[in-house]
Motif scaffolding. Structure first.
Motif, PDB file in Angstrom:
ATOM      1  N   PRO A   2     -33.867  19.230   0.305  1.00 39.22           N
ATOM      2  CA  PRO A   2     -33.422  19.730   1.604  1.00 39.22           C
ATOM      3  C   PRO A   2     -31.940  20.072   1.591  1.00 39.22           C
ATOM      4  O   PRO A   2     -31.159  19.471   0.871  1.00 39.22           O
ATOM      5  CB  PRO A   2     -33.715  18.559   2.551  1.00 39.22           C
ATOM      6  CG  PRO A   2     -33.812  17.358   1.677  1.00 39.22           C
ATOM      7  CD  PRO A   2     -34.299  17.835   0.362  1.00 39.22           C
ATOM      8  N   LYS A   3     -31.590  21.044   2.430  1.00 33.19           N
ATOM      9  CA  LYS A   3     -30.195  21.466   2.527  1.00 33.19           C
ATOM     10  C   LYS A   3     -29.358  20.352   3.150  1.00 33.19           C
ATOM     11  O   LYS A   3     -29.755  19.733   4.128  1.00 33.19           O
ATOM     12  CB  LYS A   3     -30.113  22.727   3.394  1.00 33.19           C
ATOM     13  CG  LYS A   3     -28.724  23.282   3.504  1.00 33.19           C
ATOM     14  CD  LYS A   3     -28.728  24.530   4.367  1.00 33.19           C
ATOM     15  CE  LYS A   3     -27.307  25.030   4.552  1.00 33.19           C
ATOM     16  NZ  LYS A   3     -27.258  26.195   5.440  1.00 33.19           N
ATOM     17  N   ILE A   4     -28.188  20.118   2.555  1.00 34.90           N
ATOM     18  CA  ILE A   4     -27.286  19.082   3.071  1.00 34.90           C
ATOM     19  C   ILE A   4     -26.443  19.668   4.196  1.00 34.90           C
ATOM     20  O   ILE A   4     -25.837  20.724   4.048  1.00 34.90           O
ATOM     21  CB  ILE A   4     -26.362  18.545   1.941  1.00 34.90           C
ATOM     22  CG1 ILE A   4     -27.181  17.912   0.827  1.00 34.90           C
ATOM     23  CG2 ILE A   4     -25.342  17.564   2.494  1.00 34.90           C
ATOM     24  CD1 ILE A   4     -27.901  16.660   1.204  1.00 34.90           C
ATOM     25  N   ILE A   5     -26.425  18.975   5.344  1.00 32.38           N
ATOM     26  CA  ILE A   5     -25.583  19.367   6.471  1.00 32.38           C
ATOM     27  C   ILE A   5     -24.265  18.618   6.318  1.00 32.38           C
ATOM     28  O   ILE A   5     -24.256  17.410   6.130  1.00 32.38           O
ATOM     29  CB  ILE A   5     -26.232  18.962   7.813  1.00 32.38           C
ATOM     30  CG1 ILE A   5     -27.652  19.489   7.908  1.00 32.38           C
ATOM     31  CG2 ILE A   5     -25.402  19.446   8.984  1.00 32.38           C
ATOM     32  CD1 ILE A   5     -28.450  18.901   9.060  1.00 32.38           C
ATOM     33  N   GLY A   6     -23.121  19.299   6.433  1.00 31.95           N
ATOM     34  CA  GLY A   6     -21.833  18.623   6.301  1.00 31.95           C
ATOM     35  C   GLY A   6     -21.394  18.589   4.850  1.00 31.95           C
ATOM     36  O   GLY A   6     -22.048  19.106   3.953  1.00 31.95           O
ATOM     37  N   GLY A   7     -20.247  17.954   4.607  1.00 29.11           N
ATOM     38  CA  GLY A   7     -19.647  17.994   3.280  1.00 29.11           C
ATOM     39  C   GLY A   7     -20.108  16.919   2.323  1.00 29.11           C
ATOM     40  O   GLY A   7     -19.802  16.981   1.144  1.00 29.11           O
ATOM     41  N   SER A   8     -20.827  15.922   2.820  1.00 26.06           N
ATOM     42  CA  SER A   8     -21.262  14.831   1.958  1.00 26.06           C
ATOM     43  C   SER A   8     -22.590  14.292   2.468  1.00 26.06           C
ATOM     44  O   SER A   8     -23.040  14.632   3.566  1.00 26.06           O
ATOM     45  CB  SER A   8     -20.223  13.700   1.955  1.00 26.06           C
ATOM     46  OG  SER A   8     -20.190  13.081   3.241  1.00 26.06           O
ATOM     47  N   GLN A  15     -24.903  13.541  10.882  1.00 26.25           N
ATOM     48  CA  GLN A  15     -25.216  14.725  11.685  1.00 26.25           C
ATOM     49  C   GLN A  15     -26.705  14.818  11.985  1.00 26.25           C
ATOM     50  O   GLN A  15     -27.101  15.214  13.085  1.00 26.25           O
ATOM     51  CB  GLN A  15     -24.709  15.988  10.984  1.00 26.25           C
ATOM     52  CG  GLN A  15     -23.186  16.080  11.001  1.00 26.25           C
ATOM     53  CD  GLN A  15     -22.678  17.376  10.378  1.00 26.25           C
ATOM     54  OE1 GLN A  15     -23.362  18.391  10.413  1.00 26.25           O
ATOM     55  NE2 GLN A  15     -21.489  17.331   9.802  1.00 26.25           N
ATOM     56  N   THR A  16     -27.527  14.429  11.017  1.00 31.49           N
ATOM     57  CA  THR A  16     -28.976  14.429  11.255  1.00 31.49           C
ATOM     58  C   THR A  16     -29.331  13.425  12.344  1.00 31.49           C
ATOM     59  O   THR A  16     -30.112  13.724  13.269  1.00 31.49           O
ATOM     60  CB  THR A  16     -29.734  14.100   9.956  1.00 31.49           C
ATOM     61  OG1 THR A  16     -29.425  15.093   8.975  1.00 31.49           O
ATOM     62  CG2 THR A  16     -31.239  14.065  10.185  1.00 31.49           C
TER      63      THR A  16
END
Length: 199
Positions: A2-8, A15-16
């Motif tokens: 899955p695509k990572i939201i945010g920088g880490s 955020q999820t």
């Protein structure tokens, strides 16, 4: 993957969770907890249904996490508001005013009362989230009684009564009557604990 939201990864998880919390809040206000599923919450948050299970095994776990998060935020805000306030009467005024800022989506949600649609274990754990808030009020009342600002009274019973009053939805969330309702609630609570002059 899955695509990572945010920088880490930690930002992604936070955020999820925030998206899930926002979706839960909106769906609760619209339908009530009893009428939504974890799949509904995932869809409203724009998160894949299977990805949600990486964060929460069921909707009651999500509910607990949300209420714990909100309580921690509110307790921190209350402690900041009380910092430097020494007078017990002013402390209790502050407590009442801060209580009016609490989110009450679960008390306002349509459908059956939340306590009737969750497991006994979740109900017990939800009750635990109120303990830090009750402890703050308990200290305010004990200090006020010790100083003579409040009448002598059983503190544990008074904590329950004050919080029941504040949870009664007597203060509207907005509108012209909000400040007047907060002032009236504040005066009622102060009189209830034996403050002789509300000046």
């Amino acid at each position: 993957m899955p695509k990572i939201i945010g920088g880490s990864l930690s930002e992604h998880r936070e955020q999820t969770r925030n998206k899930l919390f926002a979706a839960l809040t909106a769906l609760m206000a619209d339908r009530g907890f009893h009428a939504i599923s974890l799949a509904d919450i995932a869809a409203a948050a724009g998160i894949g249904r299977t990805a949600v299970y990486n964060h929460f095994p069921d909707k009651e776990s999500l509910l607990l996490a949300f209420i714990t998060h909100e309580t921690e935020q509110w307790v921190a805000s209350l402690e900041r508001a009380l910092a430097g306030v020494d007078d017990p009467v002013e402390k209790l005024r502050t407590y009442v005013r801060q209580h009016a800022q609490l989110k009450r989506v679960f008390h306002l949600a349509p459908g059956p009362d939340l306590r009737s649609v969750i497991s006994a274990e979740t109900g017990r754990r939800l009750r635990e989230h109120a303990e830090p808030v009750e402890e703050i009020l308990r200290e305010i009342l004990a200090d006020g009684i010790a100083s003579g600002a409040f009448a002598a009274q059983p503190v544990d019973t008074t904590v329950l009564l004050v919080n029941a009053c504040l949870a009664s939805r007597g203060v509207p969330d907005g509108g012209a009557g909000r400040e007047a309702a907060i002032a009236a609630t504040e005066a009622f609570v102060l009189r209830a604990v034996g403050v002789s002059s509300l000046g």
